[in-house]
Motif scaffolding. Structure first.
Motif, PDB file in Angstrom:
ATOM      1  N   LEU A   1    -100.873  16.868 -78.489  1.00 28.74           N
ATOM      2  CA  LEU A   1    -101.964  15.895 -78.364  1.00 28.74           C
ATOM      3  C   LEU A   1    -101.697  14.844 -77.289  1.00 28.74           C
ATOM      4  N   TYR A   2    -100.471  14.350 -77.231  1.00 30.75           N
ATOM      5  CA  TYR A   2    -100.140  13.236 -76.332  1.00 30.75           C
ATOM      6  C   TYR A   2     -98.792  13.524 -75.666  1.00 30.75           C
ATOM      7  N   PRO A   3     -98.767  14.473 -74.739  1.00 31.30           N
ATOM      8  CA  PRO A   3     -97.505  14.941 -74.155  1.00 31.30           C
ATOM      9  C   PRO A   3     -96.718  13.874 -73.408  1.00 31.30           C
ATOM     10  N   ALA A   4     -97.367  12.787 -73.023  1.00 30.20           N
ATOM     11  CA  ALA A   4     -96.645  11.726 -72.308  1.00 30.20           C
ATOM     12  C   ALA A   4     -95.795  10.876 -73.249  1.00 30.20           C
ATOM     13  N   VAL A   5     -96.035  10.998 -74.556  1.00 28.65           N
ATOM     14  CA  VAL A   5     -95.324  10.192 -75.553  1.00 28.65           C
ATOM     15  C   VAL A   5     -94.040  10.909 -75.958  1.00 28.65           C
ATOM     16  N   ASP A   6     -92.987  10.145 -76.165  1.00 32.69           N
ATOM     17  CA  ASP A   6     -91.729  10.684 -76.681  1.00 32.69           C
ATOM     18  C   ASP A   6     -91.933  11.017 -78.163  1.00 32.69           C
ATOM     19  N   GLY A   7     -92.181  12.286 -78.452  1.00 33.01           N
ATOM     20  CA  GLY A   7     -92.495  12.692 -79.812  1.00 33.01           C
ATOM     21  C   GLY A   7     -91.367  12.455 -80.788  1.00 33.01           C
ATOM     22  N   ASP A   8     -90.131  12.606 -80.326  1.00 36.51           N
ATOM     23  CA  ASP A   8     -88.972  12.374 -81.184  1.00 36.51           C
ATOM     24  C   ASP A   8     -88.921  10.918 -81.624  1.00 36.51           C
ATOM     25  N   ALA A   9     -89.033   9.998 -80.678  1.00 32.77           N
ATOM     26  CA  ALA A   9     -89.000   8.570 -81.003  1.00 32.77           C
ATOM     27  C   ALA A   9     -90.194   8.180 -81.868  1.00 32.77           C
ATOM     28  N   PHE A  10     -91.337   8.788 -81.584  1.00 30.94           N
ATOM     29  CA  PHE A  10     -92.546   8.479 -82.355  1.00 30.94           C
ATOM     30  C   PHE A  10     -92.371   8.905 -83.811  1.00 30.94           C
ATOM     31  N   ALA A  11     -91.867  10.111 -84.031  1.00 30.45           N
ATOM     32  CA  ALA A  11     -91.664  10.603 -85.394  1.00 30.45           C
ATOM     33  C   ALA A  11     -90.710   9.707 -86.164  1.00 30.45           C
ATOM     34  N   LEU A  12     -89.621   9.317 -85.509  1.00 28.80           N
ATOM     35  CA  LEU A  12     -88.634   8.475 -86.184  1.00 28.80           C
ATOM     36  C   LEU A  12     -89.193   7.091 -86.488  1.00 28.80           C
ATOM     37  N   ALA A  13     -89.971   6.533 -85.562  1.00 26.36           N
ATOM     38  CA  ALA A  13     -90.559   5.215 -85.785  1.00 26.36           C
ATOM     39  C   ALA A  13     -91.552   5.244 -86.941  1.00 26.36           C
ATOM     40  N   TRP A  14     -92.345   6.304 -87.001  1.00 24.26           N
ATOM     41  CA  TRP A  14     -93.344   6.426 -88.070  1.00 24.26           C
ATOM     42  C   TRP A  14     -92.649   6.524 -89.428  1.00 24.26           C
TER      43      TRP A  14
END
Length: 242
Positions: free
Chosen positions: A40-53
């Motif tokens: 959905l949002y390839p520019a976002v660091d998905g790993d960091a996003f998952a951990l933050a959530w």
């Protein structure tokens, strides 16, 4: 992990219900969210996003348990955490519909590769149920999509209490009219298992070394308090004679 046959045999002969933690134990929340973000949002660091959530999960539940806000479904807690972290990742512009779709990634989590097979084997001998802080709608949608073969879906929503409240663990025994020792919690989190054990449940630890991603392997050292220590879901089934 070597478990004495007598322990496994005793659990197999006395336990009637296996209750499963879900996030991390049965489904790969981190990898699923990373894959969703990449799509959905390839520019976002998905790993960091998952951990933050996920980092907001325990503090959000703690506010409810302290009485600072009323009983709240995990879907709604996830949404409040999501709204809080989106600006940090350059996604403050997302519409309500986009936020709602992203929030429902928790309904679309992928099972670990051995989960469906292991659960199906265990189901032949035991009643298998969820015991998750996830709400009923979330867990049902997840099961439908991932083909998780539950006999029953139990949630914190049923007991109006989040794990590790004793009400959740003892609630499973009450639902099935069993003694606590006739229920076993299967989980990959030692704190969850310790809380269940304090309520008289039997406990089965499942190794999920990549719950937090490939770069952060979890320490799978056995803890002596657990009745069984398994390398995966099929290993649980093997030890319990399924």
């Amino acid at each position: 992990m070597t478990t004495t046959p007598s322990t496994a045999d005793h659990i197999a002969s006395t336990v009637k219900v296996l209750a499963f933690d879900i996030f991390g134990t049965v489904v790969d929340w981190h990898g699923s969210i990373v894959r969703e973000m990449q799509a959905l949002y390839p520019a976002v660091d998905g790993d960091a996003f998952a951990l933050a959530w996920r980092a907001g999960y325990q503090p959000a539940m703690a506010r409810v348990m302290r009485g600072e806000q009323g009983w709240t479904l995990i879907d709604d807690l996830h949404r409040s955490i999501l709204d809080e972290i989106l600006p940090r990742f350059g996604l403050a512009q997302l519409s309500d519909a986009e936020r709602r779709h992203l929030n429902h990634v928790w309904h679309r989590l992928d099972a670990w590769p051995d989960s469906v097979e292991g659960l199906t084997r265990l189901k032949t001998r035991f009643t298998i149920t969820t015991l998750s802080n996830g709400n009923i709608g979330l867990l049902t949608n997840m099961a439908k999509r991932a083909r998780l073969p539950w006999d029953c879906v139990l949630s914190a929503e049923v007991f109006k209490a989040y794990k590790p409240s004793p009400e959740t663990y003892l609630g499973v025994a009450r639902v099935f009219d069993l003694q606590p020792e006739q229920v076993a919690l299967v989980a990959t989190h030692h704190d969850d298992l310790a809380a269940a054990r304090a309520c008289g449940l039997r406990t089965v630890y499942v190794e999920r070394p990549h719950e937090l991603g490939q770069a952060r392997p979890k320490d799978g050292t056995p803890e002596p308090g657990n009745d069984l220590h398994a390398t995966g879901m099929n290993d649980v089934a093997r030890m319990l004679g399924c």
